[in-house]
Structure formats: C-alpha cells, structure tokens
Design an enzyme around this catalytic site. Structure first.
Site, PDB file in Angstrom:
ATOM      1  N   GLU A 103       0.232  -1.174   0.092  1.00  0.00           N
ATOM      2  CA  GLU A 103      -0.215  -0.317   0.228  1.00  0.00           C
ATOM      3  C   GLU A 103       0.623   1.098  -0.274  1.00  0.00           C
ATOM      4  O   GLU A 103       0.607   2.545  -0.535  1.00  0.00           O
ATOM      5  CB  GLU A 103      -0.471  -0.252   1.293  1.00  0.00           C
ATOM      6  CG  GLU A 103      -1.940   1.060   1.140  1.00  0.00           C
ATOM      7  CD  GLU A 103      -3.124   1.097   2.446  1.00  0.00           C
ATOM      8  OE1 GLU A 103      -2.673  -0.265   3.163  1.00  0.00           O
ATOM      9  OE2 GLU A 103      -3.524   1.947   2.580  1.00  0.00           O
ATOM     10  N   ILE A 127       2.991  -9.810   2.555  1.00  0.00           N
ATOM     11  CA  ILE A 127       2.931 -10.958   3.355  1.00  0.00           C
ATOM     12  C   ILE A 127       0.654 -11.177   4.066  1.00  0.00           C
ATOM     13  O   ILE A 127       0.355 -11.965   4.295  1.00  0.00           O
ATOM     14  CB  ILE A 127       3.218 -11.242   4.487  1.00  0.00           C
ATOM     15  CG1 ILE A 127       2.963 -10.235   5.408  1.00  0.00           C
ATOM     16  CG2 ILE A 127       4.578 -11.578   4.309  1.00  0.00           C
ATOM     17  CD1 ILE A 127       4.022 -11.256   7.115  1.00  0.00           C
ATOM     18  N   ASP A 128       0.327  -9.695   4.256  1.00  0.00           N
ATOM     19  CA  ASP A 128      -1.554  -9.279   4.770  1.00  0.00           C
ATOM     20  C   ASP A 128      -2.226  -9.631   3.860  1.00  0.00           C
ATOM     21  O   ASP A 128      -2.693 -10.168   4.433  1.00  0.00           O
ATOM     22  CB  ASP A 128      -0.871  -8.002   5.270  1.00  0.00           C
ATOM     23  CG  ASP A 128       0.576  -7.519   5.902  1.00  0.00           C
ATOM     24  OD1 ASP A 128       0.784  -8.585   6.708  1.00  0.00           O
ATOM     25  OD2 ASP A 128       0.746  -6.107   5.965  1.00  0.00           O
ATOM     26  N   ARG A 163      -0.315 -27.564  28.106  1.00  0.00           N
ATOM     27  CA  ARG A 163      -0.306 -25.982  28.425  1.00  0.00           C
ATOM     28  C   ARG A 163      -1.212 -24.646  27.175  1.00  0.00           C
ATOM     29  O   ARG A 163      -2.046 -25.556  25.996  1.00  0.00           O
ATOM     30  CB  ARG A 163       0.974 -25.044  27.374  1.00  0.00           C
ATOM     31  CG  ARG A 163       2.119 -25.433  28.836  1.00  0.00           C
ATOM     32  CD  ARG A 163       3.533 -24.948  28.607  1.00  0.00           C
ATOM     33  NE  ARG A 163       4.166 -25.175  29.702  1.00  0.00           N
ATOM     34  CZ  ARG A 163       5.285 -25.077  29.436  1.00  0.00           C
ATOM     35  NH1 ARG A 163       5.778 -25.714  28.295  1.00  0.00           N
ATOM     36  NH2 ARG A 163       6.072 -25.560  30.131  1.00  0.00           N
ATOM     37  N   MET A 170       1.691 -12.502  12.080  1.00  0.00           N
ATOM     38  CA  MET A 170       1.513 -10.407  11.407  1.00  0.00           C
ATOM     39  C   MET A 170       0.652 -10.457  10.850  1.00  0.00           C
ATOM     40  O   MET A 170      -0.623 -11.346  10.882  1.00  0.00           O
ATOM     41  CB  MET A 170       2.476 -10.263  10.398  1.00  0.00           C
ATOM     42  CG  MET A 170       3.887  -9.987  11.345  1.00  0.00           C
ATOM     43  SD  MET A 170       5.060  -9.528  10.539  1.00  0.00           S
ATOM     44  CE  MET A 170       6.515  -8.977  11.193  1.00  0.00           C
ATOM     45  N   GLY A 171       0.036  -9.458   9.947  1.00  0.00           N
ATOM     46  CA  GLY A 171      -1.085  -8.940   8.944  1.00  0.00           C
ATOM     47  C   GLY A 171      -1.076  -7.424   9.001  1.00  0.00           C
ATOM     48  O   GLY A 171      -2.784  -7.709   8.770  1.00  0.00           O
ATOM     49  N   ARG A 172      -0.863  -6.688   9.800  1.00  0.00           N
ATOM     50  CA  ARG A 172      -1.614  -5.720  10.253  1.00  0.00           C
ATOM     51  C   ARG A 172      -2.999  -5.621  11.343  1.00  0.00           C
ATOM     52  O   ARG A 172      -2.691  -6.233  11.273  1.00  0.00           O
ATOM     53  CB  ARG A 172      -1.078  -4.575   9.405  1.00  0.00           C
ATOM     54  CG  ARG A 172       0.446  -4.203   8.995  1.00  0.00           C
ATOM     55  CD  ARG A 172       0.553  -3.259   8.132  1.00  0.00           C
ATOM     56  NE  ARG A 172       0.650  -2.309   7.492  1.00  0.00           N
ATOM     57  CZ  ARG A 172       1.694  -1.473   7.213  1.00  0.00           C
ATOM     58  NH1 ARG A 172       1.164  -1.895   5.292  1.00  0.00           N
ATOM     59  NH2 ARG A 172       1.862   0.213   6.684  1.00  0.00           N
ATOM     60  N   ARG A 265       1.637 -19.849  27.471  1.00  0.00           N
ATOM     61  CA  ARG A 265       3.147 -19.383  27.077  1.00  0.00           C
ATOM     62  C   ARG A 265       2.515 -18.721  25.564  1.00  0.00           C
ATOM     63  O   ARG A 265       1.432 -18.985  24.597  1.00  0.00           O
ATOM     64  CB  ARG A 265       3.832 -20.900  26.031  1.00  0.00           C
ATOM     65  CG  ARG A 265       4.489 -21.564  27.297  1.00  0.00           C
ATOM     66  CD  ARG A 265       5.611 -20.341  28.321  1.00  0.00           C
ATOM     67  NE  ARG A 265       6.422 -21.044  29.015  1.00  0.00           N
ATOM     68  CZ  ARG A 265       6.055 -21.814  30.416  1.00  0.00           C
ATOM     69  NH1 ARG A 265       4.587 -21.230  30.957  1.00  0.00           N
ATOM     70  NH2 ARG A 265       6.532 -22.359  31.736  1.00  0.00           N
ATOM     71  N   GLN A 273       8.052 -14.970   9.224  1.00  0.00           N
ATOM     72  CA  GLN A 273       7.035 -15.350   8.014  1.00  0.00           C
ATOM     73  C   GLN A 273       7.218 -14.467   6.703  1.00  0.00           C
ATOM     74  O   GLN A 273       6.825 -14.871   6.400  1.00  0.00           O
ATOM     75  CB  GLN A 273       5.575 -14.961   8.815  1.00  0.00           C
ATOM     76  CG  GLN A 273       4.962 -15.232   9.902  1.00  0.00           C
ATOM     77  CD  GLN A 273       4.042 -14.722  10.444  1.00  0.00           C
ATOM     78  OE1 GLN A 273       2.677 -15.232  10.563  1.00  0.00           O
ATOM     79  NE2 GLN A 273       4.888 -13.835  11.285  1.00  0.00           N
TER      80      GLN A 273
HETATM   81  O1  F6P Z   1       3.331  -5.723   5.695  1.00  0.00           O
HETATM   82  C1  F6P Z   1       4.135  -7.162   6.042  1.00  0.00           C
HETATM   83  C2  F6P Z   1       4.446  -6.898   8.009  1.00  0.00           C
HETATM   84  O2  F6P Z   1       4.761  -7.560   7.876  1.00  0.00           O
HETATM   85  C3  F6P Z   1       2.958  -6.646   8.626  1.00  0.00           C
HETATM   86  O3  F6P Z   1       2.577  -7.824   8.716  1.00  0.00           O
HETATM   87  C4  F6P Z   1       4.120  -6.289  10.130  1.00  0.00           C
HETATM   88  O4  F6P Z   1       3.264  -5.479  11.091  1.00  0.00           O
HETATM   89  C5  F6P Z   1       5.201  -5.178   9.198  1.00  0.00           C
HETATM   90  O5  F6P Z   1       5.382  -5.424   8.257  1.00  0.00           O
HETATM   91  C6  F6P Z   1       6.374  -5.452  10.027  1.00  0.00           C
HETATM   92  O6  F6P Z   1       6.729  -4.434   9.804  1.00  0.00           O
HETATM   93  P1  F6P Z   1       8.912  -4.428  10.184  1.00  0.00           P
HETATM   94  O7  F6P Z   1       8.918  -5.838   9.264  1.00  0.00           O
HETATM   95  O8  F6P Z   1       9.842  -3.394   9.033  1.00  0.00           O
HETATM   96  O9  F6P Z   1       8.690  -4.374  11.392  1.00  0.00           O
END
Ligand code: F6P
Length: 341
Positions: A103, A127-128, A163, A170-172, A265, A273
């Site tokens: 983006e 990746i998101d 546990r 990740m994924g924002r 944990r 990822q």
């Molecule tokens: O947009 C890809 C991404 O891996 C997100 O999933 C994550 O929030 C962000 O980038 C992490 O960015 P950086 O590696 O710059 O901390």
C-alpha cells in the site's frame, strides 16, 4: 521503449525475486534494458541503481527477500523528496518504472504518476494480503505456510505440557494470515483485528475444552487484534509501532492465565513469516505478475497495477487498489466463528 526501471519497496516478502527475474527475462527478449533501483524509493533519491542482466537474476527464484534491497522509506511525507525522485528518474533515462510494493509504495507510485506524470506500473506484494484490487498478493501463501508449520510444531509441545499456547502472527490490521494459517494448523481459537476479542468467551471455550478432557489449546492471534474493553496499547511505553502492532500475544496470554489458571505460553512468529524460500504458488504468481507488468509498460498502460482475479492475471487502477482494505471472505469468517469467537 528502450530502458525501464524496477524497484522493490516497503516490507520484503518471499516472491520478490521471481518478479525481478521475470521482468528481466521478458525485457531482454524484447530488447529492453532493465535498471534495478536499490532499496526502494531511497535508490531514486541517492541515485543508487544498476543494470540487471541474466547473470544477476539467475538462481534467485528460490531466494526470499529481494536482490535489490528494500526500505521503509516513504517520501510523500516530504514533498521535496518526491520532486527529487521525479528529477532523478528523468535523468536516469528510463522510459517507465515498475514499482513492486504494498500500500505505501503504491501510494507514492500513484502520487508520482499523477503529479509528475511518471510512467509507472505497480506490482502488488504483501504477506498481509489486505490489498484491495487483487485476489492475492504474493508472499501471503509463504507466510501462511510458515505460520502453519509453526502451529503444527507448537501443537505437539502444547499437548505434552498441557498448556495453552498463544501464537501471534503478522498481518497488520488484517486477519488474513491468522485465519488461513489458523484453519490450516487446526487452531482451537482464531482471533483477528476485524472482530474485537471477547476475553470471557475465549476463557469459556478453553474451560469447555478442559471439561471435555483436552488439556491443551492453541490460539492464533493476529498482531492487530484487540481485546474488547482493554486499551493496553495506550498504557505502553514501548515504541509506536510495537504499541500499535505488537504485544497482543503476551497481553492475551497473561489475561488467560490470570482468568483460567491454565499455564500459558506465547510465541510471536514475527519476521520469520517474511523470510526464506517462497512457495511454488508465490514463485508462479510473482512470475506471472512480472510478465504482465512488462506487457502493461509496453502498452503504455500506466497508473495501473497488475492483479489476480479468479486466477486470471489482469490489471486494476492503482487508485482503486489502495482505496480500501480487502475484507476476509465471508465463508472464512464463518469457519473462524465455528472455531470459537
Ligand atoms: O506489511 C508486512 C508486515 O510484515 C506486517 O505484517 C507487519 O506488521 C510489518 O510488516 C512489520 O514490519 P517491520 O518488519 O518493518 O517491522
């Protein structure tokens, strides 16, 4: 069309090298010279570029990351820099620029196309997988596969130790990775940013599992997910990015342990990822995108982004593609709900 440039901007992801390789192969067949711009938009500020040939792009298909390097540098925050980019681009003698990014990178590409008439074609990566205007971005499939493998591994240790394991992916602000890797990895609970977490409900599900004789549980949580009624990020002294997108796993694990008494944990998958070998799907998608990007350049179809729709390679206006976030498919939501939220 004699010379075109290619840059990779923003967060890296597996599959970038397949786009670079495809663009070089296709261009050389057409008699077009390809210049690789180093480290995203910074390369056009610092004039850091090099001509790419078959020698430089051979043997890179299976390598994660990008041979061009990348950066998080976002020039629109600084209009003066955008002007420098446009001037350096002109001076470089390129006839068009292929920008591979998510983006943020595509927003700048659009601004340069609109304000400086730069002939730009976008290639979406992330990746998101949240980019509207394409069914899939490359990088996503690899991230999901890595996530799934990690969930499988954590399953066995959770079971042995009786546990709860919270796995933060990740994924924002989008739950695509959590949903797909959670389903594939057989997570007991999947938590995404799109649905606020009801912590009482989560604990109830865990207790019910225990009553049914299951002494372990796997929870997959997306980094952007939030617990309803809690605003932990505002109280945090950690840096802004982490405050916005991190620590939910730790936070959730503490809450669950306090409320249920079950030993819990947390594993934060983080950049794992994004690294390593791309899956076959991402290599093929990156290659298809690369070939199509060169076609668009040759047609003079600028301001567009290559895209995937119903497994056909198409193009979309960059403007449309970055307007909003792509929602998770309804049927996936239904599956997630069936798994407890
Ligand atoms: O947009 C890809 C991404 O891996 C997100 O999933 C994550 O929030 C962000 O980038 C992490 O960015 P950086 O590696 O710059 O901390």
């Amino acid at each position: 069309m004699k010379k075109i440039g290619i840059l990779t901007g923003g967060a890296d992801c597996p599959g970038l090298n397949s786009v670079i390789r495809a663009v070089v192969v296709k261009c050389l067949q057409e008699g077009i010279v390809v210049t690789g711009v180093k480290n995203g938009w910074s390369g056009l500020i610092d004039n850091d570029m090099k001509v790419l040939d078959l020698r430089l792009t051979s043997g890179i298909l299976d390598r994660g990351g990008t041979i061009l390097g990348t950066s998080r540098y976002v020039p629109p925050l600084d209009k003066e820099k955008e002007k420098i980019i446009a001037e350096n681009y002109k001076r470089s003698g390129m006839d068009a620029l292929i920008t591979v990014g998510g983006e943020d990178t595509l927003k700048i590409a659009l601004s340069l196309f609109e304000n400086y008439n730069m002939p730009i074609v976008g290639v979406p990566k992330s990746i998101d997988n949240e980019l509207y205007g394409t069914d899939y971005t490359f990088g996503f499939d690899t991230a999901v596969n890595v996530g799934t493998e990690c969930i499988d591994r954590l399953h066995t240790t959770a079971e042995s130790h009786h546990r709860i394991i919270v796995i933060e992916v990740m994924g924002r602000h989008s739950g695509w990775i959590a949903v797909q890797s959670g389903i594939a990895g057989g997570a007991d609970i999947i938590l995404v940013p799109e649905i606020p977490i009801d912590i009482e409900k989560v604990c109830k599900i865990l207790k019910l599992r225990h009553q049914r004789g299951k002494t372990f549980s796997i929870i997959v949580v997306s980094e952007g997910a939030r617990v309803s009624g809690y605003s932990f990020q505002e109280d945090s002294d950690i840096d802004k990015r982490k405050a916005l997108l991190g620590n939910i796993g730790e936070f959730l694990a503490d809450l669950i342990e306090d409320k249920t008494g079950y030993e819990t944990r947390v594993s934060v998958l983080g950049n794992i990822q994004r690294g390593g070998t791309p899956t076959a799907f991402d290599r093929v998608l990156g290659t298809r995108f690369g070939f199509k990007a060169v076609e668009l350049v040759k047609e003079g179809n600028f301001g567009k982004m290559v895209s995937l729709h119903s497994n056909k390679i198409k193009s979309t206006e960059i403007e449309k593609a970055i307007k909003r976030r792509k929602a998770i498919d309804d049927d996936l939501y239904e599956i997630v709900k069936a798994f407890g939220i």
